[in-house]
Design an enzyme around this catalytic site. Structure first.
Site, mmCIF file in Angstrom:
data_model
loop_
_atom_site.group_PDB
_atom_site.id
_atom_site.type_symbol
_atom_site.label_atom_id
_atom_site.label_comp_id
_atom_site.label_asym_id
_atom_site.label_seq_id
_atom_site.Cartn_x
_atom_site.Cartn_y
_atom_site.Cartn_z
ATOM 1 N N LYS A 197 -4.433 -18.601 -2.149
ATOM 2 C CA LYS A 197 -3.952 -16.817 -2.624
ATOM 3 C C LYS A 197 -3.682 -16.359 -4.143
ATOM 4 C CE LYS A 197 -2.317 -12.544 -1.531
ATOM 5 N NZ LYS A 197 -1.136 -12.590 -0.217
ATOM 6 N N LYS A 219 3.048 -10.841 -8.483
ATOM 7 C CA LYS A 219 3.346 -11.448 -7.309
ATOM 8 C C LYS A 219 2.747 -12.907 -8.580
ATOM 9 C CE LYS A 219 2.883 -8.871 -3.567
ATOM 10 N NZ LYS A 219 2.538 -8.178 -2.594
ATOM 11 N N GLU A 235 -3.338 -26.916 -2.465
ATOM 12 C CA GLU A 235 -2.754 -25.741 -1.263
ATOM 13 C C GLU A 235 -3.189 -26.057 -0.440
ATOM 14 O OE1 GLU A 235 -0.187 -23.878 -2.403
ATOM 15 O OE2 GLU A 235 -0.408 -23.289 -4.183
ATOM 16 N N LYS A 250 -8.162 -16.530 -0.715
ATOM 17 C CA LYS A 250 -8.842 -14.825 -1.198
ATOM 18 C C LYS A 250 -8.074 -14.463 -2.590
ATOM 19 C CE LYS A 250 -5.271 -10.976 0.406
ATOM 20 N NZ LYS A 250 -4.205 -10.698 0.792
ATOM 21 N N SER A 276 -9.426 -5.426 -0.410
ATOM 22 C CA SER A 276 -9.581 -3.498 -0.468
ATOM 23 C C SER A 276 -10.414 -4.119 -1.750
ATOM 24 C CB SER A 276 -7.951 -3.042 -0.687
ATOM 25 O OG SER A 276 -7.481 -4.192 -1.279
HETATM 26 C C1 PBG Z 1 0.334 -9.226 1.295
HETATM 27 C C2 PBG Z 1 -1.000 -9.247 1.614
HETATM 28 C C3 PBG Z 1 -2.086 -8.406 0.347
HETATM 29 C C4 PBG Z 1 -3.497 -8.357 1.107
HETATM 30 C C5 PBG Z 1 -3.006 -9.225 2.296
HETATM 31 N N1 PBG Z 1 -1.227 -10.032 2.725
HETATM 32 C C6 PBG Z 1 -2.213 -7.888 -0.860
HETATM 33 C C7 PBG Z 1 -0.197 -8.485 -1.287
HETATM 34 O O1 PBG Z 1 -0.845 -9.786 -1.631
HETATM 35 O O2 PBG Z 1 0.258 -7.730 -2.504
HETATM 36 C C8 PBG Z 1 -4.480 -7.544 0.152
HETATM 37 C C9 PBG Z 1 -5.531 -7.280 1.558
HETATM 38 C C10 PBG Z 1 -6.516 -6.971 0.187
HETATM 39 O O3 PBG Z 1 -6.569 -6.287 -0.983
HETATM 40 O O4 PBG Z 1 -7.913 -6.175 0.836
HETATM 41 N N2 PBG Z 1 1.152 -10.922 2.089
#
Ligand code: PBG
Length: 323
Positions: A197, A219, A235, A250, A276
């Site tokens: 991620k 983050k 990972e 992701k 998103s």
């Molecule tokens: C947080 C989480 C995030 C998403 C899924 N789980 C956002 C982040 O890490 O800040 C993002 C999903 C998306 O943008 O559609 N644990």
């Protein structure tokens, strides 16, 4: 050799021939539909930055799950929009057995027992700091966070989650969650690990939907540097060793090379999350509805062609009706 051109176009000349020679096909079973859930009974409210998507009440989420299941979708992923008044530094609402996720699990599993329900394991929806872990003096604490994540996973399993999906990127969480689940006899609960991620700038609309932006910092001390490939392989390797059943990359669309590398290096199923910000770009206001549909289809084909077995997309429902 005959001195003739090789006619690649022969295989493209008609719709039916193209259909016969197509190498990658999308199927409703490929998709997981992420759902945002909110408290109360006041009906669903649209998310401005995520065209066509809403925050659902528990009962409207159940209705959407029925529609998704009838359309052939096999899985949903739940994300709770927690009121600010219930957020705190330790994210304690995440362990409340009466919280939004537990209520939704019971309602959805009752109404659509065959549907696979996936819950997110991370603290950000419940954290007043807007971070995936517990923050002290500006640092995200790893081991303290992992303890809470393991408890959260057991709670979700207890309330019927088929799959728990840690999205927090703390070290060692997969092993801790697997052993906590097994200790409580939840040996059948799957772990889908957000293994690679990235600290992406494409999560904006999601954080709008949950009002979960980090209150300070970013983050990058736990999510991965978008520049790195070998680190993603490591990972994934670690998460598989610790017990992950499925691994995820992701975001998806900007990381097709990572999906391909992981697909070729490991045997476990690989998921990709079309996040998103990707979905929002597809639904840019300058695109007509037909263009949105075509771009969505093309983007999902790309994820599958790269090697994804499972695709999380906000477009799941619109695409399965178009297939
Ligand atoms: C947080 C989480 C995030 C998403 C899924 N789980 C956002 C982040 O890490 O800040 C993002 C999903 C998306 O943008 O559609 N644990």
């Amino acid at each position: 050799m005959l001195d003739l051109p090789i006619r690649m176009r022969r295989n493209r000349q008609s719709e039916s021939i193209r259909n016969l020679v197509r190498e990658t096909r999308l199927h409703p079973h490929d998709f997981v539909y992420p759902l945002f859930i909110k408290e109360g009974e006041s009906g669903s409210d649209p998310i401005a930055s995520l065209s066509g998507q809403s925050r659902h009440t528990v009962s409207s989420a159940v209705e959407v799950c029925k529609r998704a299941w009838d359309a052939g979708i096999q899985g949903v992923a739940l994300f709770p929009a927690v009121p600010e008044s219930k957020k705190n530094a330790k994210a304690t609402e995440g362990l409340n057995p009466n919280n939004l996720v537990c209520q939704s699990l019971v309602a959805i599993k009752n109404a659509v027992p065959g549907l696979t329900v996936i819950t997110d394991i991370a603290l950000d929806p419940y954290s007043s700091d807007g971070h995936d872990g517990i923050v002290r003096d500006g640092k995200i604490l790893n081991d303290e966070t992992v303890d809470v994540l393991a408890q959260m996973a057991v709670l979700h399993a207890q309330y019927g989650a088929d799959v728990v999906a840690p999205s927090d990127m703390m070290d060692g969480r997969i092993g801790a969650i697997r052993s906590a689940l097994d200790k409580q006899s939840y040996t059948d609960t799957l772990i889908l690990s957000y293994a690679a991620k990235y600290a992406s700038s494409l999560y904006g609309p999601f954080r709008d939907a949950l009002n979960s932006q980090p209150k300070s910092g970013n983050k990058k001390s736990y999510q991965m540097d978008p520049a790195n490939t070998r680190e993603a392989i490591k990972e994934v390797e670690l998460d598989i060793e610790e017990g992950a059943d499925i691994v995820m990359v992701k975001p998806g669309g900007f990381y097709l090379d990572i999906i391909r590398d992981i697909r070729q290096s490991f045997t476990v199923p690989v998921a990709a999350y079309q996040v998103s910000g990707e979905y929002a770009m597809i639904h840019h206001p300058s695109h007509t509805p037909d263009q949105c549909k075509d771009i969505l289809l093309e983007s999902l084909l790309a994820l599958k062609r790269a090697g994804s077995d499972i695709i999380f997309t906000y477009g799941a429902l619109e695409i399965v009706t178009a297939l």
